[in-house]
Design a protein around this motif. Sequence first.
Motif, PDB file in Angstrom:
ATOM      1  N   ALA A 268      36.784 -14.351  31.040  1.00  0.00           N
ATOM      2  CA  ALA A 268      35.885 -13.570  32.047  1.00  0.00           C
ATOM      3  C   ALA A 268      35.706 -12.219  31.317  1.00  0.00           C
ATOM      4  CB  ALA A 268      36.696 -13.654  33.463  1.00  0.00           C
ATOM      5  N   LEU A 269      36.659 -11.780  30.793  1.00  0.00           N
ATOM      6  CA  LEU A 269      36.348 -10.398  30.319  1.00  0.00           C
ATOM      7  C   LEU A 269      35.334 -10.161  29.258  1.00  0.00           C
ATOM      8  CD1 LEU A 269      38.133  -7.677  30.771  1.00  0.00           C
ATOM      9  CD2 LEU A 269      39.555  -8.445  29.152  1.00  0.00           C
ATOM     10  N   GLU A 270      35.152 -11.353  28.469  1.00  0.00           N
ATOM     11  CA  GLU A 270      34.442 -11.281  27.403  1.00  0.00           C
ATOM     12  C   GLU A 270      32.802 -11.196  27.981  1.00  0.00           C
ATOM     13  OE1 GLU A 270      35.391 -14.801  25.312  1.00  0.00           O
ATOM     14  OE2 GLU A 270      37.049 -13.937  24.085  1.00  0.00           O
ATOM     15  N   GLN A 271      32.882 -11.767  29.204  1.00  0.00           N
ATOM     16  CA  GLN A 271      31.595 -11.812  29.763  1.00  0.00           C
ATOM     17  C   GLN A 271      31.248 -10.895  30.791  1.00  0.00           C
ATOM     18  OE1 GLN A 271      29.720 -15.675  30.491  1.00  0.00           O
ATOM     19  NE2 GLN A 271      31.284 -16.574  29.006  1.00  0.00           N
ATOM     20  N   PHE A 272      32.158  -9.980  31.249  1.00  0.00           N
ATOM     21  CA  PHE A 272      32.308  -9.247  32.118  1.00  0.00           C
ATOM     22  C   PHE A 272      31.294  -7.989  32.096  1.00  0.00           C
ATOM     23  CE2 PHE A 272      33.702  -5.712  34.861  1.00  0.00           C
ATOM     24  CZ  PHE A 272      34.206  -6.272  35.912  1.00  0.00           C
ATOM     25  N   SER A 273      30.642  -7.778  33.175  1.00  0.00           N
ATOM     26  CA  SER A 273      30.060  -6.217  33.225  1.00  0.00           C
ATOM     27  C   SER A 273      29.929  -6.256  34.823  1.00  0.00           C
ATOM     28  CB  SER A 273      28.514  -6.343  32.818  1.00  0.00           C
ATOM     29  OG  SER A 273      27.972  -6.835  33.651  1.00  0.00           O
ATOM     30  N   ALA A 274      29.927  -4.941  35.219  1.00  0.00           N
ATOM     31  CA  ALA A 274      30.272  -4.497  36.702  1.00  0.00           C
ATOM     32  C   ALA A 274      28.920  -5.089  37.390  1.00  0.00           C
ATOM     33  CB  ALA A 274      30.819  -3.145  36.860  1.00  0.00           C
ATOM     34  N   GLU A 275      27.851  -4.852  36.806  1.00  0.00           N
ATOM     35  CA  GLU A 275      26.618  -5.358  37.361  1.00  0.00           C
ATOM     36  C   GLU A 275      26.616  -6.857  37.734  1.00  0.00           C
ATOM     37  OE1 GLU A 275      26.416  -3.680  33.975  1.00  0.00           O
ATOM     38  OE2 GLU A 275      26.865  -2.018  35.249  1.00  0.00           O
ATOM     39  N   ARG A 276      27.132  -7.492  37.053  1.00  0.00           N
ATOM     40  CA  ARG A 276      27.111  -9.071  37.432  1.00  0.00           C
ATOM     41  C   ARG A 276      27.862  -9.380  38.573  1.00  0.00           C
ATOM     42  NH1 ARG A 276      28.438 -13.365  33.032  1.00  0.00           N
ATOM     43  NH2 ARG A 276      28.608 -14.683  34.553  1.00  0.00           N
ATOM     44  N   LEU A 277      29.011  -8.474  39.020  1.00  0.00           N
ATOM     45  CA  LEU A 277      29.773  -8.834  40.259  1.00  0.00           C
ATOM     46  C   LEU A 277      28.868  -9.000  41.497  1.00  0.00           C
ATOM     47  CD1 LEU A 277      32.628  -6.419  39.547  1.00  0.00           C
ATOM     48  CD2 LEU A 277      32.733  -8.955  39.234  1.00  0.00           C
ATOM     49  N   PRO A 278      28.995  -9.824  42.394  1.00  0.00           N
ATOM     50  CA  PRO A 278      28.213  -9.647  43.573  1.00  0.00           C
ATOM     51  C   PRO A 278      28.302  -8.390  44.454  1.00  0.00           C
ATOM     52  CG  PRO A 278      30.327 -10.903  43.911  1.00  0.00           C
ATOM     53  CD  PRO A 278      30.141 -10.364  42.671  1.00  0.00           C
ATOM     54  N   HIS A 279      27.052  -8.032  44.886  1.00  0.00           N
ATOM     55  CA  HIS A 279      26.763  -6.895  45.473  1.00  0.00           C
ATOM     56  C   HIS A 279      26.960  -7.110  46.933  1.00  0.00           C
ATOM     57  CE1 HIS A 279      25.096  -4.285  42.044  1.00  0.00           C
ATOM     58  NE2 HIS A 279      25.777  -5.362  41.586  1.00  0.00           N
ATOM     59  N   CYS A 280      27.259  -8.216  47.433  1.00  0.00           N
ATOM     60  CA  CYS A 280      27.113  -8.646  49.024  1.00  0.00           C
ATOM     61  C   CYS A 280      28.234  -7.626  49.604  1.00  0.00           C
ATOM     62  CB  CYS A 280      26.894 -10.024  49.206  1.00  0.00           C
ATOM     63  SG  CYS A 280      28.115 -11.020  48.384  1.00  0.00           S
ATOM     64  N   SER A 281      28.508  -7.688  50.854  1.00  0.00           N
ATOM     65  CA  SER A 281      29.592  -7.285  51.626  1.00  0.00           C
ATOM     66  C   SER A 281      30.529  -8.262  51.894  1.00  0.00           C
ATOM     67  CB  SER A 281      29.034  -6.622  52.824  1.00  0.00           C
ATOM     68  OG  SER A 281      28.357  -7.189  53.622  1.00  0.00           O
ATOM     69  N   GLU A 282      30.103  -9.593  51.926  1.00  0.00           N
ATOM     70  CA  GLU A 282      30.916 -10.596  52.257  1.00  0.00           C
ATOM     71  C   GLU A 282      30.462 -12.064  51.822  1.00  0.00           C
ATOM     72  OE1 GLU A 282      31.469  -9.660  56.467  1.00  0.00           O
ATOM     73  OE2 GLU A 282      29.994 -11.209  56.845  1.00  0.00           O
ATOM     74  N   ARG A 283      31.319 -12.898  51.441  1.00  0.00           N
ATOM     75  CA  ARG A 283      30.792 -14.350  51.313  1.00  0.00           C
ATOM     76  C   ARG A 283      31.980 -15.423  51.409  1.00  0.00           C
ATOM     77  NH1 ARG A 283      30.117 -14.493  44.855  1.00  0.00           N
ATOM     78  NH2 ARG A 283      27.953 -14.777  45.548  1.00  0.00           N
ATOM     79  N   ALA A 284      31.420 -16.462  51.533  1.00  0.00           N
ATOM     80  CA  ALA A 284      32.604 -17.636  51.627  1.00  0.00           C
ATOM     81  C   ALA A 284      33.439 -17.958  50.629  1.00  0.00           C
ATOM     82  CB  ALA A 284      31.802 -18.723  52.198  1.00  0.00           C
TER      83      ALA A 284
END
Length: 286
Positions: A268-284
Amino acid sequence: MDYRGRFAPSPTGHLHFGSLVAAVGSWLCARHAGGQWLLRVEDIDPPREMPGSAESILAALPAFGLTADAPPLFQSTRIAAYDAAFEQLKAAGQVFPCWCSRNDLAGGLHWDGQCLAAPVEGRAPAWRLRVPDIEIAFDDALQGPQRQNLRTAAGDFVIRRVEGYYAYQLACVVDDAYQGITQVVRGNDLLDSTPRQIYLQRCLGLPTPGYMHLPLALDGSGRKLSKSEHAHPIDPTNPLPALRRALAFLDLPASPLTREPAALLTQALEQFSAERLPHCSERAAG
Ligand code: GLU
Protein backbone atom coordinates in the motif's frame (compact mmCIF):
# COMPACT_ATOMS: atom_id res chain seq x y z
CA MET A 1 10.29 20.07 10.06
CA ASP A 2 10.27 16.30 10.39
CA TYR A 3 6.88 14.71 10.05
CA ARG A 4 5.37 13.31 13.25
CA GLY A 5 1.99 11.66 13.15
CA ARG A 6 0.02 9.82 15.81
CA PHE A 7 -2.82 7.46 16.58
CA ALA A 8 -4.70 8.38 19.75
CA PRO A 9 -7.32 5.80 20.72
CA SER A 10 -9.62 6.14 23.71
CA PRO A 11 -9.63 2.88 25.71
CA THR A 12 -13.40 2.50 25.65
CA GLY A 13 -13.48 -0.88 23.90
CA HIS A 14 -11.52 -3.13 21.59
CA LEU A 15 -10.01 -1.85 18.35
CA HIS A 16 -12.91 -1.38 15.92
CA PHE A 17 -13.00 -0.86 12.18
CA GLY A 18 -13.19 2.95 12.35
CA SER A 19 -10.16 3.15 14.62
CA LEU A 20 -8.27 0.61 12.49
CA VAL A 21 -8.85 2.91 9.49
CA ALA A 22 -7.49 5.88 11.50
CA ALA A 23 -4.49 3.82 12.61
CA VAL A 24 -3.73 2.57 9.08
CA GLY A 25 -4.27 6.01 7.51
CA SER A 26 -2.08 7.86 10.01
CA TRP A 27 0.63 5.14 9.85
CA LEU A 28 0.77 5.25 6.04
CA CYS A 29 0.94 9.07 5.97
CA ALA A 30 3.79 9.04 8.50
CA ARG A 31 5.75 6.27 6.75
CA HIS A 32 5.20 7.85 3.33
CA ALA A 33 6.66 11.12 4.65
CA GLY A 34 9.62 9.24 6.16
CA GLY A 35 8.43 10.48 9.55
CA GLN A 36 7.56 9.07 12.94
CA TRP A 37 4.33 7.45 14.06
CA LEU A 38 3.50 7.84 17.75
CA LEU A 39 0.81 6.39 19.99
CA ARG A 40 -1.22 8.07 22.69
CA VAL A 41 -3.74 6.35 24.92
CA GLU A 42 -6.45 8.87 25.78
CA ASP A 43 -7.30 7.46 29.20
CA ILE A 44 -8.63 10.56 30.95
CA ASP A 45 -12.29 9.62 31.13
CA PRO A 46 -12.46 6.71 33.63
CA PRO A 47 -16.28 6.41 33.61
CA ARG A 48 -16.21 5.64 29.86
CA GLU A 49 -13.21 3.31 29.92
CA MET A 50 -13.31 -0.46 29.63
CA PRO A 51 -10.82 -2.38 31.77
CA GLY A 52 -8.22 -4.09 29.59
CA SER A 53 -9.09 -2.01 26.55
CA ALA A 54 -5.79 -0.08 26.35
CA GLU A 55 -3.80 -3.30 26.53
CA SER A 56 -6.06 -4.94 23.96
CA ILE A 57 -5.69 -2.04 21.47
CA LEU A 58 -1.92 -1.75 21.97
CA ALA A 59 -1.47 -5.51 21.51
CA ALA A 60 -3.65 -5.54 18.37
CA LEU A 61 -1.72 -2.85 16.45
CA PRO A 62 1.49 -4.88 15.82
CA ALA A 63 -0.68 -7.82 14.72
CA PHE A 64 -1.86 -5.54 11.88
CA GLY A 65 1.74 -4.60 11.09
CA LEU A 66 1.35 -1.17 12.68
CA THR A 67 4.54 -0.52 14.62
CA ALA A 68 5.21 2.71 16.53
CA ASP A 69 8.45 4.61 16.94
CA ALA A 70 8.22 5.15 20.71
CA PRO A 71 6.41 3.68 23.70
CA PRO A 72 2.82 4.98 23.98
CA LEU A 73 2.05 8.12 25.95
CA PHE A 74 -0.73 7.56 28.50
CA GLN A 75 -2.76 10.69 29.15
CA SER A 76 -3.46 9.51 32.71
CA THR A 77 0.22 10.32 33.43
CA ARG A 78 -0.09 13.86 32.07
CA ILE A 79 -2.45 15.52 34.56
CA ALA A 80 0.25 17.94 35.79
CA ALA A 81 0.65 19.25 32.22
CA TYR A 82 -3.12 19.76 31.89
CA ASP A 83 -3.16 21.50 35.30
CA ALA A 84 -0.42 23.85 34.04
CA ALA A 85 -2.32 24.65 30.83
CA PHE A 86 -5.50 25.22 32.84
CA GLU A 87 -3.68 27.57 35.25
CA GLN A 88 -2.25 29.46 32.26
CA LEU A 89 -5.73 29.99 30.84
CA LYS A 90 -7.07 30.93 34.27
CA ALA A 91 -4.30 33.47 34.87
CA ALA A 92 -5.13 35.03 31.49
CA GLY A 93 -8.81 35.31 32.46
CA GLN A 94 -9.83 32.96 29.65
CA VAL A 95 -11.78 30.44 31.72
CA PHE A 96 -14.66 30.81 34.13
CA PRO A 97 -16.47 28.46 36.50
CA CYS A 98 -19.94 27.26 35.53
CA TRP A 99 -22.46 25.71 37.90
CA CYS A 100 -25.15 25.07 35.33
CA SER A 101 -26.77 21.68 35.63
CA ARG A 102 -27.75 19.64 32.62
CA ASN A 103 -31.31 20.82 33.23
CA ASP A 104 -30.24 24.45 33.11
CA LEU A 105 -28.65 23.80 29.74
CA ALA A 106 -31.43 21.61 28.36
CA GLY A 107 -33.25 24.51 26.71
CA GLY A 108 -30.36 25.38 24.42
CA LEU A 109 -27.16 23.94 23.11
CA HIS A 110 -24.91 26.55 24.61
CA TRP A 111 -24.19 28.01 27.96
CA ASP A 112 -26.01 31.31 28.24
CA GLY A 113 -24.27 33.12 31.08
CA GLN A 114 -26.86 32.49 33.75
CA CYS A 115 -24.58 30.58 36.13
CA LEU A 116 -22.12 33.42 36.50
CA ALA A 117 -24.55 35.03 38.86
CA ALA A 118 -25.32 31.87 40.78
CA PRO A 119 -22.36 29.91 42.16
CA VAL A 120 -23.64 26.93 44.14
CA GLU A 121 -22.07 26.62 47.61
CA GLY A 122 -20.43 23.26 48.16
CA ARG A 123 -20.76 22.12 44.55
CA ALA A 124 -17.74 21.99 42.24
CA PRO A 125 -18.12 23.90 38.98
CA ALA A 126 -17.19 22.91 35.47
CA TRP A 127 -14.71 25.28 33.85
CA ARG A 128 -15.44 26.79 30.46
CA LEU A 129 -13.26 28.60 27.99
CA ARG A 130 -14.51 32.06 27.00
CA VAL A 131 -15.13 31.95 23.28
CA PRO A 132 -15.35 35.24 21.39
CA ASP A 133 -17.24 35.78 18.14
CA ILE A 134 -14.46 34.42 15.96
CA GLU A 135 -14.19 32.53 12.67
CA ILE A 136 -11.65 29.71 12.69
CA ALA A 137 -10.52 28.61 9.23
CA PHE A 138 -8.17 25.81 8.26
CA ASP A 139 -7.38 23.69 5.22
CA ASP A 140 -8.07 20.02 5.76
CA ALA A 141 -5.80 17.83 3.63
CA LEU A 142 -8.77 15.70 2.48
CA GLN A 143 -11.94 17.61 3.33
CA GLY A 144 -10.69 20.91 1.89
CA PRO A 145 -11.13 24.44 3.28
CA GLN A 146 -13.08 24.59 6.55
CA ARG A 147 -14.55 27.54 8.37
CA GLN A 148 -16.47 27.65 11.64
CA ASN A 149 -17.83 30.45 13.79
CA LEU A 150 -16.69 29.17 17.14
CA ARG A 151 -19.15 31.24 19.15
CA THR A 152 -22.23 29.88 17.39
CA ALA A 153 -20.90 26.36 16.73
CA ALA A 154 -19.34 25.58 20.11
CA GLY A 155 -19.98 28.47 22.50
CA ASP A 156 -18.05 28.68 25.77
CA PHE A 157 -17.02 25.03 25.85
CA VAL A 158 -16.03 22.95 28.89
CA ILE A 159 -12.35 22.29 29.37
CA ARG A 160 -12.57 20.84 32.89
CA ARG A 161 -15.58 18.85 33.93
CA VAL A 162 -17.49 18.97 37.23
CA GLU A 163 -15.84 15.70 38.30
CA GLY A 164 -12.43 17.34 37.83
CA TYR A 165 -11.55 15.45 34.63
CA TYR A 166 -10.02 17.46 31.84
CA ALA A 167 -11.95 17.58 28.57
CA TYR A 168 -10.64 15.78 25.50
CA GLN A 169 -10.14 19.11 23.67
CA LEU A 170 -7.65 20.42 26.22
CA ALA A 171 -5.73 17.18 26.74
CA CYS A 172 -5.52 16.56 22.99
CA VAL A 173 -4.08 20.01 22.27
CA VAL A 174 -1.55 19.87 25.12
CA ASP A 175 -0.34 16.42 24.07
CA ASP A 176 -0.25 17.02 20.31
CA ALA A 177 2.18 19.84 21.14
CA TYR A 178 4.09 17.77 23.73
CA GLN A 179 4.55 14.91 21.25
CA GLY A 180 5.60 17.37 18.53
CA ILE A 181 2.82 16.23 16.18
CA THR A 182 3.04 17.96 12.80
CA GLN A 183 0.08 16.21 11.11
CA VAL A 184 -3.10 14.92 12.76
CA VAL A 185 -4.78 12.16 10.72
CA ARG A 186 -8.05 10.93 12.27
CA GLY A 187 -11.69 10.17 11.60
CA ASN A 188 -14.06 12.75 10.23
CA ASP A 189 -16.24 12.59 13.33
CA LEU A 190 -13.60 14.91 14.88
CA LEU A 191 -13.65 17.49 12.07
CA ASP A 192 -15.90 19.82 14.03
CA SER A 193 -13.63 19.58 17.12
CA THR A 194 -10.70 20.95 15.14
CA PRO A 195 -11.66 24.67 15.32
CA ARG A 196 -11.94 24.34 19.14
CA GLN A 197 -8.50 22.75 19.20
CA ILE A 198 -7.00 25.43 16.96
CA TYR A 199 -8.47 28.14 19.18
CA LEU A 200 -7.06 26.45 22.30
CA GLN A 201 -3.64 26.22 20.62
CA ARG A 202 -3.76 29.97 20.04
CA CYS A 203 -4.79 30.67 23.65
CA LEU A 204 -1.96 28.50 24.96
CA GLY A 205 0.66 29.69 22.47
CA LEU A 206 1.04 26.20 20.94
CA PRO A 207 1.72 25.40 17.28
CA THR A 208 -1.14 24.26 15.03
CA PRO A 209 -0.41 20.99 13.18
CA GLY A 210 -1.83 20.11 9.78
CA TYR A 211 -5.11 18.18 9.77
CA MET A 212 -6.44 15.36 7.63
CA HIS A 213 -9.84 13.87 8.41
CA LEU A 214 -10.50 10.44 6.91
CA PRO A 215 -14.03 9.47 5.85
CA LEU A 216 -16.18 8.12 8.62
CA ALA A 217 -17.01 4.42 8.25
CA LEU A 218 -20.73 3.72 8.12
CA ASP A 219 -22.57 0.42 8.39
CA GLY A 220 -25.11 -0.85 5.84
CA SER A 221 -27.87 1.29 7.35
CA GLY A 222 -25.81 4.47 7.31
CA ARG A 223 -24.95 4.56 11.01
CA LYS A 224 -21.48 5.31 12.39
CA LEU A 225 -19.78 1.93 12.46
CA SER A 226 -18.55 2.08 16.05
CA LYS A 227 -22.21 1.96 17.08
CA SER A 228 -22.56 -1.47 15.50
CA GLU A 229 -19.12 -2.95 15.93
CA HIS A 230 -20.40 -6.49 16.22
CA ALA A 231 -21.22 -6.37 12.50
CA HIS A 232 -17.58 -5.72 11.62
CA PRO A 233 -15.43 -7.55 14.17
CA ILE A 234 -11.73 -6.93 14.19
CA ASP A 235 -9.79 -10.05 15.04
CA PRO A 236 -6.07 -9.50 15.71
CA THR A 237 -5.50 -13.27 15.60
CA ASN A 238 -6.73 -13.19 11.98
CA PRO A 239 -5.72 -9.68 10.87
CA LEU A 240 -5.74 -10.03 7.08
CA PRO A 241 -9.49 -9.68 6.34
CA ALA A 242 -9.93 -6.51 8.41
CA LEU A 243 -6.66 -5.00 7.19
CA ARG A 244 -7.69 -5.62 3.56
CA ARG A 245 -11.04 -3.99 4.22
CA ALA A 246 -9.36 -1.00 5.90
CA LEU A 247 -7.01 -0.53 2.92
CA ALA A 248 -9.86 -0.91 0.42
CA PHE A 249 -11.87 1.62 2.44
CA LEU A 250 -8.99 4.07 1.85
CA ASP A 251 -8.92 3.21 -1.90
CA LEU A 252 -5.54 1.54 -1.47
CA PRO A 253 -4.45 -1.78 -3.02
CA ALA A 254 -5.02 -4.89 -0.91
CA SER A 255 -3.96 -7.97 -2.84
CA PRO A 256 -5.80 -11.16 -1.92
CA LEU A 257 -2.52 -13.01 -2.60
CA THR A 258 -0.48 -11.27 0.09
CA ARG A 259 -0.41 -13.29 3.29
CA GLU A 260 1.40 -10.99 5.75
CA PRO A 261 0.00 -7.77 7.27
CA ALA A 262 3.39 -6.03 7.07
CA ALA A 263 3.70 -6.98 3.38
CA LEU A 264 0.18 -5.65 2.66
CA LEU A 265 1.14 -2.34 4.28
CA THR A 266 4.39 -2.19 2.31
CA GLN A 267 2.50 -2.71 -0.96
CA ALA A 268 0.00 0.00 0.00
CA LEU A 269 2.88 2.30 0.85
CA GLU A 270 4.52 1.78 -2.54
CA GLN A 271 1.41 3.11 -4.26
CA PHE A 272 0.48 5.62 -1.59
CA SER A 273 -0.18 9.29 -2.09
CA ALA A 274 -2.44 11.46 0.02
CA GLU A 275 -4.23 12.61 -3.18
CA ARG A 276 -5.56 9.14 -3.88
CA LEU A 277 -7.24 8.82 -0.47
CA PRO A 278 -11.03 9.27 -0.60
CA HIS A 279 -12.10 12.90 -0.18
CA CYS A 280 -15.65 12.14 0.94
CA SER A 281 -16.80 12.79 4.49
CA GLU A 282 -18.25 9.30 5.05
CA ARG A 283 -18.67 6.00 3.23
CA ALA A 284 -19.92 2.48 3.79
CA ALA A 285 -17.39 0.12 5.34
CA GLY A 286 -17.90 -2.46 2.60
N1 GLU B 1 -9.32 9.50 21.30
C1 GLU B 1 -10.13 9.89 20.19
C2 GLU B 1 -10.97 8.75 19.72
O1 GLU B 1 -10.63 7.60 19.98
C3 GLU B 1 -9.31 10.37 19.00
C4 GLU B 1 -8.65 11.63 19.30
C5 GLU B 1 -7.88 12.24 18.14
O2 GLU B 1 -7.43 11.51 17.22
O3 GLU B 1 -7.70 13.45 18.20
O4 GLU B 1 -11.98 8.98 19.10
